[in-house]
Write an enzyme that holds these catalytic residues in place. Structure first.
Site, PDB file in Angstrom:
ATOM      1  N   ARG A 118      -2.621  86.285   6.944  1.00  0.00           N
ATOM      2  CA  ARG A 118      -1.748  85.781   8.033  1.00  0.00           C
ATOM      3  C   ARG A 118      -2.135  84.395   8.536  1.00  0.00           C
ATOM      4  NH1 ARG A 118      -2.462  91.188   9.367  1.00  0.00           N
ATOM      5  NH2 ARG A 118      -0.666  92.433   8.750  1.00  0.00           N
ATOM      6  N   LYS A 140       5.009  70.696   5.969  1.00  0.00           N
ATOM      7  CA  LYS A 140       6.010  71.453   5.220  1.00  0.00           C
ATOM      8  C   LYS A 140       5.345  71.993   3.964  1.00  0.00           C
ATOM      9  CE  LYS A 140      10.481  69.506   6.481  1.00  0.00           C
ATOM     10  NZ  LYS A 140      11.664  68.775   5.991  1.00  0.00           N
ATOM     11  N   GLU A 182       9.396  57.051  -1.956  1.00  0.00           N
ATOM     12  CA  GLU A 182       9.251  57.605  -0.593  1.00  0.00           C
ATOM     13  C   GLU A 182       8.756  56.516   0.367  1.00  0.00           C
ATOM     14  OE1 GLU A 182      10.346  60.496   0.247  1.00  0.00           O
ATOM     15  OE2 GLU A 182      10.088  61.955  -1.378  1.00  0.00           O
ATOM     16  N   LYS A 224       5.585  58.469   9.255  1.00  0.00           N
ATOM     17  CA  LYS A 224       5.831  59.908   9.143  1.00  0.00           C
ATOM     18  C   LYS A 224       5.213  60.656  10.330  1.00  0.00           C
ATOM     19  CE  LYS A 224       6.236  63.961   6.468  1.00  0.00           C
ATOM     20  NZ  LYS A 224       6.365  64.617   5.186  1.00  0.00           N
ATOM     21  N   GLU A 234      11.717  70.189  12.576  1.00  0.00           N
ATOM     22  CA  GLU A 234      13.014  69.658  12.173  1.00  0.00           C
ATOM     23  C   GLU A 234      14.180  70.243  12.965  1.00  0.00           C
ATOM     24  OE1 GLU A 234      13.156  68.606   8.013  1.00  0.00           O
ATOM     25  OE2 GLU A 234      15.331  68.813   8.024  1.00  0.00           O
ATOM     26  N   ARG A 238      13.536  64.891  12.651  1.00  0.00           N
ATOM     27  CA  ARG A 238      12.765  64.927  11.401  1.00  0.00           C
ATOM     28  C   ARG A 238      13.652  64.868  10.157  1.00  0.00           C
ATOM     29  NH1 ARG A 238       7.318  68.340   9.783  1.00  0.00           N
ATOM     30  NH2 ARG A 238       7.328  67.677   7.605  1.00  0.00           N
ATOM     31  N   ASN A 242      14.568  62.851   5.252  1.00  0.00           N
ATOM     32  CA  ASN A 242      15.222  63.319   4.033  1.00  0.00           C
ATOM     33  C   ASN A 242      16.301  62.363   3.539  1.00  0.00           C
ATOM     34  OD1 ASN A 242      13.755  65.707   3.617  1.00  0.00           O
ATOM     35  ND2 ASN A 242      14.876  66.670   5.295  1.00  0.00           N
ATOM     36  N   HIS A 245      17.593  62.707   0.038  1.00  0.00           N
ATOM     37  CA  HIS A 245      17.086  63.961  -0.527  1.00  0.00           C
ATOM     38  C   HIS A 245      18.197  64.975  -0.820  1.00  0.00           C
ATOM     39  CE1 HIS A 245      13.287  62.229   0.564  1.00  0.00           C
ATOM     40  NE2 HIS A 245      12.600  63.303   0.235  1.00  0.00           N
ATOM     41  N   HIS A 249      17.993  66.265  -4.308  1.00  0.00           N
ATOM     42  CA  HIS A 249      17.718  67.668  -4.651  1.00  0.00           C
ATOM     43  C   HIS A 249      18.789  68.213  -5.590  1.00  0.00           C
ATOM     44  CE1 HIS A 249      14.963  68.559  -0.939  1.00  0.00           C
ATOM     45  NE2 HIS A 249      14.359  67.872  -1.875  1.00  0.00           N
ATOM     46  N   HIS A 262      10.573  64.019  -8.536  1.00  0.00           N
ATOM     47  CA  HIS A 262      11.140  64.097  -7.185  1.00  0.00           C
ATOM     48  C   HIS A 262      11.451  62.684  -6.661  1.00  0.00           C
ATOM     49  CE1 HIS A 262      11.767  65.488  -3.094  1.00  0.00           C
ATOM     50  NE2 HIS A 262      10.885  64.613  -2.678  1.00  0.00           N
TER      51      HIS A 262
HETATM   52  P1  NAD Z   1       3.100  66.393  -8.666  1.00  0.00           P
HETATM   53  O1  NAD Z   1       2.329  67.174  -7.714  1.00  0.00           O
HETATM   54  O2  NAD Z   1       3.829  67.130  -9.752  1.00  0.00           O
HETATM   55  O3  NAD Z   1       2.154  65.304  -9.338  1.00  0.00           O
HETATM   56  C1  NAD Z   1       2.685  64.427 -10.275  1.00  0.00           C
HETATM   57  C2  NAD Z   1       1.887  64.405 -11.575  1.00  0.00           C
HETATM   58  O4  NAD Z   1       0.724  63.612 -11.400  1.00  0.00           O
HETATM   59  C3  NAD Z   1       1.416  65.770 -12.047  1.00  0.00           C
HETATM   60  O5  NAD Z   1       1.489  65.832 -13.436  1.00  0.00           O
HETATM   61  C4  NAD Z   1      -0.034  65.778 -11.589  1.00  0.00           C
HETATM   62  O6  NAD Z   1      -0.820  66.663 -12.321  1.00  0.00           O
HETATM   63  C5  NAD Z   1      -0.429  64.350 -11.818  1.00  0.00           C
HETATM   64  N1  NAD Z   1      -1.536  63.843 -11.026  1.00  0.00           N
HETATM   65  C6  NAD Z   1      -1.781  64.111  -9.730  1.00  0.00           C
HETATM   66  N2  NAD Z   1      -2.766  63.328  -9.290  1.00  0.00           N
HETATM   67  C7  NAD Z   1      -3.190  62.577 -10.323  1.00  0.00           C
HETATM   68  C8  NAD Z   1      -4.163  61.577 -10.471  1.00  0.00           C
HETATM   69  N3  NAD Z   1      -4.895  61.138  -9.449  1.00  0.00           N
HETATM   70  N4  NAD Z   1      -4.347  61.031 -11.699  1.00  0.00           N
HETATM   71  C9  NAD Z   1      -3.557  61.441 -12.747  1.00  0.00           C
HETATM   72  N5  NAD Z   1      -2.586  62.346 -12.652  1.00  0.00           N
HETATM   73  C10 NAD Z   1      -2.395  62.908 -11.445  1.00  0.00           C
HETATM   74  O7  NAD Z   1       4.215  65.512  -7.929  1.00  0.00           O
HETATM   75  P2  NAD Z   1       4.214  64.678  -6.565  1.00  0.00           P
HETATM   76  O8  NAD Z   1       5.133  63.564  -6.808  1.00  0.00           O
HETATM   77  O9  NAD Z   1       2.851  64.399  -6.073  1.00  0.00           O
HETATM   78  O10 NAD Z   1       4.869  65.686  -5.530  1.00  0.00           O
HETATM   79  C11 NAD Z   1       6.178  66.155  -5.716  1.00  0.00           C
HETATM   80  C12 NAD Z   1       6.314  67.442  -4.958  1.00  0.00           C
HETATM   81  O11 NAD Z   1       6.106  67.213  -3.584  1.00  0.00           O
HETATM   82  C13 NAD Z   1       7.677  68.095  -5.077  1.00  0.00           C
HETATM   83  O12 NAD Z   1       7.516  69.461  -5.312  1.00  0.00           O
HETATM   84  C14 NAD Z   1       8.304  67.857  -3.722  1.00  0.00           C
HETATM   85  O13 NAD Z   1       9.224  68.869  -3.363  1.00  0.00           O
HETATM   86  C15 NAD Z   1       7.108  67.873  -2.831  1.00  0.00           C
HETATM   87  N6  NAD Z   1       7.282  67.157  -1.574  1.00  0.00           N
HETATM   88  C16 NAD Z   1       6.942  67.799  -0.440  1.00  0.00           C
HETATM   89  C17 NAD Z   1       7.036  67.156   0.765  1.00  0.00           C
HETATM   90  C18 NAD Z   1       6.570  67.830   2.015  1.00  0.00           C
HETATM   91  O14 NAD Z   1       6.808  67.316   3.109  1.00  0.00           O
HETATM   92  N7  NAD Z   1       5.875  68.930   1.908  1.00  0.00           N
HETATM   93  C19 NAD Z   1       7.496  65.837   0.814  1.00  0.00           C
HETATM   94  C20 NAD Z   1       7.830  65.208  -0.363  1.00  0.00           C
HETATM   95  C21 NAD Z   1       7.716  65.870  -1.566  1.00  0.00           C
HETATM   96  N1  GLY Z   2       9.602  65.093   3.377  1.00  0.00           N
HETATM   97  C1  GLY Z   2      10.395  65.477   4.488  1.00  0.00           C
HETATM   98  C2  GLY Z   2       9.628  66.024   5.638  1.00  0.00           C
HETATM   99  O1  GLY Z   2       8.431  66.125   5.609  1.00  0.00           O
HETATM  100  O2  GLY Z   2      10.217  66.385   6.619  1.00  0.00           O
END
Ligand code: NAD
Ligand code: GLY
Length: 360
Positions: A118, A140, A182, A224, A234, A238, A242, A245, A249, A262
């Site tokens: 939890r 998030k 971003e 941010k 949100e 907030r 997006n 997005h 998406h 992404h």
């Molecule tokens: P990812 O986590 O898939 O990483 C991208 C690639 O880079 C992967 O292959 C990973 O293994 C590799 N990698 C990571 N660090 C590395 C490094 N230092 N050296 C070499 N390779 C490396 O993608 P991302 O772009 O980091 O994140 C995308 C995700 O984030 C999506 O799922 C998206 O929905 C999510 N997201 C969430 C929020 C939020 O607020 N929580 C905001 C934006 C995006």
């Molecule tokens: N990436 C959108 C949010 O964090 O709200």
């Protein structure tokens, strides 16, 4: 090193930004309350940085989970494997989960921390540019469902974010560009001065210049953190984070998770949002051209896939979390550096945007 704060009353936390932070163990250790730690990472990042992190955690019970790499593995099944490790290694409620990876690892780890017994502590160590400027900040967390991205999750804040920009030296160029999408977003939604800075410093960012990257991460996190502090869950504001997005998406879902990154989908989506904003008279054609040019300079796509029809967009955009009472809501620009969320959308203009923003 720069230290920012995400102000959320008793859940406020620091974001450390700088080079070689992973070799300063005290930064992480001061946030670990128990004796157990579980590092969640993936098969690409583990060989690069897991040993260094484990060395910094000397003296704790340290376990690790290495997930398969990629957006297509951001599923409930893969996520559940984190609990197999936590339970088999007898982690208790004082354990700390540490996300070592990009946004996929960070989102999944945070959601696991929200659910394990939890709710247990967690720390974000983002390793991609995108996760440093966006996903690691703001709480998030979640996983994808075949019918929609990030549809299952929780708001759950970390105890700290450690953005060690030295880790970006191993990041593939395509991933660096995805993170820049971003970053451009912040310039468009809330920080026109930063947008102009990006126009002047894009070449340095693409070249991996540490000073430029450090500044871009800091300025993005400031933007941010400011929004999250005002509207953590949100309720309103907030949603501006997006921009692009809802369109993006839809592109990601239509193309299959992981085929478009992404950040790439967000880039094309931001052009669509800017195009619609121009049609509404909010920005000039010159300003729209500047948005497209900046994203192109970052080697990002500025057109939606040729095979995506307006009908497909509308259907996929219908499952977006911003849809309220069946009404589509979009983040659009009111001017350069200012975003609005609106459901007052002219269907004809939207149709024109779909047509104009499609690749040939
Ligand atoms: P990812 O986590 O898939 O990483 C991208 C690639 O880079 C992967 O292959 C990973 O293994 C590799 N990698 C990571 N660090 C590395 C490094 N230092 N050296 C070499 N390779 C490396 O993608 P991302 O772009 O980091 O994140 C995308 C995700 O984030 C999506 O799922 C998206 O929905 C999510 N997201 C969430 C929020 C939020 O607020 N929580 C905001 C934006 C995006
Ligand atoms: N990436 C959108 C949010 O964090 O709200």
């Amino acid at each position: 090193m720069q230290v920012l704060t995400v102000n959320l009353d008793d859940r406020s936390y620091p974001i450390y930004i700088g080079e070689q932070l992973l070799s300063q163990p005290g930064l992480i250790r001061q946030h670990i309350r128990g004796r157990q730690v579980c590092v969640v990472t993936n098969e690409t990042v583990a060989p690069l940085y897991l040993d260094q992190l484990c060395a910094a955690l000397d003296g704790y019970q340290v376990d690790s989970v290495t997930l398969p790499d990629g957006e297509s593995h951001k599923t409930l099944d893969v996520w559940a494997s984190i609990f197999d490790k936590l339970l088999s290694a007898r982690h208790n409620r004082t354990t700390t989960l540490i996300a070592l990876g990009g946004g996929v690892v960070g989102d999944m780890t945070g959601f696991a921390a929200a659910c394990y017994q939890r709710g247990v502590d967690f720390i974000q160590i983002p390793t991609t540019l995108l996760s440093m400027v966006d996903s690691s900040v703001g709480g998030k967390t979640g996983v994808n469902h075949p019918l929609g991205k990030n549809m299952i999750g929780a708001f759950y804040q970390p105890l700290c974010v450690l953005a060690d920009t030295s880790l970006l030296t191993t990041l593939p160029a395509r991933e660096l560009s995805a993170g820049i999408a971003e970053i451009v977003k912040y310039g468009l939604i809330s920080d026109y001065e930063f947008f102009v800075w990006l126009e002047n410093n894009m070449d340095q960012l693409l070249a991996g210049d540490m000073a430029a990257l450090g500044y871009a991460v800091k300025r993005s996190c400031e933007n941010k953190a400011d929004v999250v502090a005002q509207d953590e869950r949100e309720g309103g504001l907030r949603a501006i984070l997006n921009l692009g997005h809802t369109f993006g998406h839809a592109i990601e879902t239509a193309q299959g998770y992981g085929n478009w990154l992404h950040g790439e989908a967000v880039a094309a989506g931001m052009v669509m949002a800017a195009d619609l904003s121009w049609r509404r008279g909010a920005i000039s054609s010159e300003e729209l051209a500047r948005v497209i040019q900046l994203l192109q300079r970052a080697h990002l796509p500025v057109k939606a896939p040729a095979d995506m029809t307006p009908e497909q967009f509308m259907e996929l955009m219908g499952v977006d979390k911003k849809v309220l009472d069946g009404r589509l809501r979009l983040v659009l620009l009111e001017s350069m550096g200012k975003a609005i969320v609106t459901s007052d959308i002219d269907p004809g203009m939207l149709q024109d945007t779909f047509e104009a923003c499609k690749a040939n």
